[in-house]
Design a protein around this motif. Structure first.
Motif, PDB file in Angstrom:
ATOM      1  N   ALA A  58       0.850  -1.181   0.000  1.00  0.00           N
ATOM      2  CA  ALA A  58       0.000   0.000   0.000  1.00  0.00           C
ATOM      3  C   ALA A  58       0.890   1.236   0.000  1.00  0.00           C
ATOM      4  O   ALA A  58       2.114   1.145   0.187  1.00  0.00           O
ATOM      5  N   ARG A  59       0.282   2.395  -0.214  1.00  0.00           N
ATOM      6  CA  ARG A  59       1.010   3.658  -0.172  1.00  0.00           C
ATOM      7  C   ARG A  59       0.176   4.681   0.580  1.00  0.00           C
ATOM      8  O   ARG A  59      -1.051   4.568   0.660  1.00  0.00           O
TER       9      ARG A  59
ATOM     10  N   SER B   4      -0.848   8.605  -3.693  1.00  0.00           N
ATOM     11  CA  SER B   4      -0.230   8.629  -5.017  1.00  0.00           C
ATOM     12  C   SER B   4      -0.646   9.919  -5.717  1.00  0.00           C
ATOM     13  O   SER B   4      -1.779  10.389  -5.538  1.00  0.00           O
TER      14      SER B   4
ATOM     15  N   THR C 168      -0.324   9.341 -10.793  1.00  0.00           N
ATOM     16  CA  THR C 168      -0.026   7.982 -11.230  1.00  0.00           C
ATOM     17  C   THR C 168      -0.692   7.707 -12.573  1.00  0.00           C
ATOM     18  O   THR C 168      -1.899   7.893 -12.736  1.00  0.00           O
TER      19      THR C 168
ATOM     20  N   GLY D  72      -4.432   9.998  -5.795  1.00  0.00           N
ATOM     21  CA  GLY D  72      -4.920   8.645  -5.587  1.00  0.00           C
ATOM     22  C   GLY D  72      -5.035   8.314  -4.115  1.00  0.00           C
ATOM     23  O   GLY D  72      -4.045   8.382  -3.381  1.00  0.00           O
ATOM     24  N   LEU D  73      -6.232   7.958  -3.659  1.00  0.00           N
ATOM     25  CA  LEU D  73      -6.472   7.616  -2.263  1.00  0.00           C
ATOM     26  C   LEU D  73      -6.470   6.100  -2.082  1.00  0.00           C
ATOM     27  O   LEU D  73      -6.907   5.358  -2.960  1.00  0.00           O
ATOM     28  N   ALA D  74      -6.006   5.664  -0.925  1.00  0.00           N
ATOM     29  CA  ALA D  74      -5.871   4.222  -0.618  1.00  0.00           C
ATOM     30  C   ALA D  74      -5.171   3.487  -1.756  1.00  0.00           C
ATOM     31  O   ALA D  74      -5.632   2.440  -2.205  1.00  0.00           O
ATOM     32  N   PRO D  75      -4.039   4.006  -2.232  1.00  0.00           N
ATOM     33  CA  PRO D  75      -3.361   3.362  -3.368  1.00  0.00           C
ATOM     34  C   PRO D  75      -2.694   2.058  -2.961  1.00  0.00           C
ATOM     35  O   PRO D  75      -2.226   1.898  -1.831  1.00  0.00           O
TER      36      PRO D  75
ATOM     37  N   THR E 220      -0.185  -1.331  -4.809  1.00  0.00           N
ATOM     38  CA  THR E 220       0.579  -1.800  -5.963  1.00  0.00           C
ATOM     39  C   THR E 220       0.859  -3.286  -5.815  1.00  0.00           C
ATOM     40  O   THR E 220       1.062  -3.787  -4.708  1.00  0.00           O
TER      41      THR E 220
ATOM     42  N   SER F 127      -3.691   0.349  -8.220  1.00  0.00           N
ATOM     43  CA  SER F 127      -5.102   0.677  -8.115  1.00  0.00           C
ATOM     44  C   SER F 127      -5.286   1.697  -6.999  1.00  0.00           C
ATOM     45  O   SER F 127      -4.528   1.695  -6.009  1.00  0.00           O
ATOM     46  N   PHE F 128      -6.295   2.558  -7.131  1.00  0.00           N
ATOM     47  CA  PHE F 128      -6.559   3.592  -6.134  1.00  0.00           C
ATOM     48  C   PHE F 128      -7.907   4.227  -6.429  1.00  0.00           C
ATOM     49  O   PHE F 128      -8.506   4.015  -7.489  1.00  0.00           O
ATOM     50  N   TRP F 129      -8.391   5.019  -5.476  1.00  0.00           N
ATOM     51  CA  TRP F 129      -9.606   5.804  -5.666  1.00  0.00           C
ATOM     52  C   TRP F 129      -9.214   7.212  -6.095  1.00  0.00           C
ATOM     53  O   TRP F 129      -8.377   7.859  -5.443  1.00  0.00           O
TER      54      TRP F 129
END
Length: 502
Positions: free
Chosen positions: A179-180, A183, A186, A255-258, A260, A374-376
């Motif tokens: 997770a990150r 972002s 991206t 990007g929220l809650a990213p 990888t 992936s992210f929101w």
């Protein structure tokens, strides 16, 4: 050597010592601390021009290779709280190699924060000369240990290392996807920005506690942010995340809650692959529970060209990169054990408004690369000079946190069907299928601007479920596919979606 391989290597057993000893904070001065302080620090950072993090290191550490960096090991007997019979311990990473940014780490106890001082004697250095005792290098990151698998052994359960990356495992699992914290840009042509955690505050847990709290300060060219992580290891390891973002500029692609991950190949995608293993991936699909009540499943693939998919939504219920395949026979890899990699599910707390779950699939020719993201993405930009708060929960574990009543797609197989068609074979499993009327069960398959033929549904006695297959007449352009199992007009399964590329 890349970030994936180092993180995997960092999970290997460390050098152990025989003399007990605790990490000392003898020269650090405590200061009052509460959660509001981190937000104020982030707010202050965002009001000033960005300052790049320090990468200055002694000459003998500045340009070391992977092997020399791997030789620098934290001594477990010097772990924070070692010997205090607490439910957690913390160990630290040295700076060097890819991890040159200085990170300051504090221990919080009784409302007071005390800086954990860098000391060369916390590490063994292999054949490298350690820095002098007067040099304060800070750290590169840290990891938390807890007795997650055995009551008398402290396993590594999560690690914060490199930019704003962190990852975790649940009981019986091995590290996989990451997770990150945030972002920025991206997948955008202007290039991605990588925010980084510059300071952490770790709250000392009480005896018998089942959670630990970590605060973090993030900085980047475009924004600063404050985080509070409440971490609960277990059969599923859960992170409750509270974040506040303070943009320096209008953030149009935040990007929220990213998260990888890696997808090299699988039964749906073995083009130009010569490998004894049937599949190689840390995640096999993106799951989305959208605000309209739909449950979507998008198998991942390794494209020839960058693919960006967008799933528009209002107030999503959750999304995640999942590893549904749990059988060794699906991978046949005695070293990597991909079947033991965790799934990661992001569950928004409260309404997140309009936006989209984004999925990026990046071509790769090696399994060492994280090629899935992936992210929101909120629909509206996050304006500069404001405070934007979000709360969400990350579930690291075997599956989504709440079981679904719908049957699920467990395997996607794709292959040629003569010269003019591609066959898709989808296995579906779940208790929902046990009560269906076989005479009323049908496959519902649609394709955007393409022709589908030979839709067949049949029982699969090997799985106890059903198999849905169909043929797509060959096209020269990407085709968006959608499929589900129906009983009359009632949905029996989640919705399978896929982008087929020639």
């Amino acid at each position: 050597m890349n970030r994936r391989n180092f993180l995997a290597a960092s999970a290997l057993p460390l050098v152990t010592g025989v003399a007990p000893g605790l990490l000392s904070a003898a020269h650090a001065q405590p200061a009052p601390f509460d959660r509001s302080i981190v937000r104020q620090m982030a707010r202050d950072l965002a009001s000033k021009p960005y300052k790049a993090p320090s990468e200055k290191l002694p000459d003998n550490l500045a340009n070391i290779d992977y092997d020399h960096y791997r030789a620098i090991r934290f001594l477990p007997e010097r772990a924070l709280w070692r010997g205090e019979k607490l439910p957690f311990e913390a160990q630290f990473f040295h700076r060097g190699f890819f991890y040159k940014n200085r990170v300051d780490i504090f221990e919080v106890k009784d409302g007071q924060a005390t800086k954990i001082p860098y000391q060369p004697e916390l590490f063994s250095f292999g054949d490298l000369a350690p820095p002098g005792p007067a040099v304060d290098l800070g750290f590169a990151g840290f990891r938390l240990h807890a007795p997650i698998n055995k009551p008398d052994y402290y396993d590594e359960v999560c690690v914060f290392l490199g930019a704003s990356y962190f990852r975790a495992v649940a009981k019986g699992q091995l590290y996989g996807l990451s997770a990150r914290g945030l972002s920025i840009n991206t997948g955008e042509a202007k290039g991605e920005e990588f925010p980084f955690f510059k300071t952490f505050w770790i709250e000392k847990p009480a005896a018998g506690a089942n959670s630990i709290v970590v605060h973090a300060l993030l900085d980047s060219e475009s924004a600063a942010a404050a985080y509070r992580f409440t971490i609960r290891p277990g059969d599923t390891t859960v992170f409750d995340v509270e974040m506040a973002i303070y943009p320096r500029v209008d953030l149009t692609h935040a990007g929220l809650a990213p998260m990888t991950s890696m997808f090299f190949f699988g039964p749906n995608d073995r083009k130009d692959v010569e490998d004894f293993r049937p599949a190689v991936h840390d995640s096999d699909g993106l799951a989305v529970f959208n605000g309209r009540g739909e449950e979507l499943w998008r198998p991942l693939h390794n494209p020839r060209d960058l693919q960006v998919s967008s799933f528009s939504d209002l107030n999503p219920r959750g999304f995640g990169l999942m590893q549904r395949q749990k059988d060794f026979s699906a991978f046949q890899d005695l070293e990597s054990n991909f079947e033991r990699r965790p799934s990661l599910w992001a569950e928004p707390i409260g309404d997140w408004g309009e936006g989209a779950v984004k999925l990026l699939e990046i071509p790769t020719k090696e399994e060492i690369h994280d090629n899935i993201a992936s992210f929101w993405l909120p629909k509206a930009p996050l304006p500069a000079k404001g405070e934007h708060t979000y709360t969400y929960r990350l579930h690291w574990g075997p599956d989504t946190p709440k079981p679904t009543s719908l049957a699920r797609f467990s395997r996607t197989g794709i292959g040629a069907r003569g010269d003019n068609a591609t066959i898709f074979v989808l296995d579906v499993t779940g208790d929902k299928l046990k009560s269906v009327d076989p005479k009323k069960l049908r496959g519902d398959v649609t394709a955007e601007k393409a022709k589908i033929q030979n839709i067949v549904t049949q029982p699969n006695p090997a799985t106890g479920g059903w198999r849905l297959s169909f043929e797509l007449l060959k096209e020269k352009t990407p085709v968006e596919l959608r499929a589900s199992l129906m009983q009359d007009n009632e949905a029996i399964s989640e919705i399978w979606i896929y982008r087929w590329t020639p």
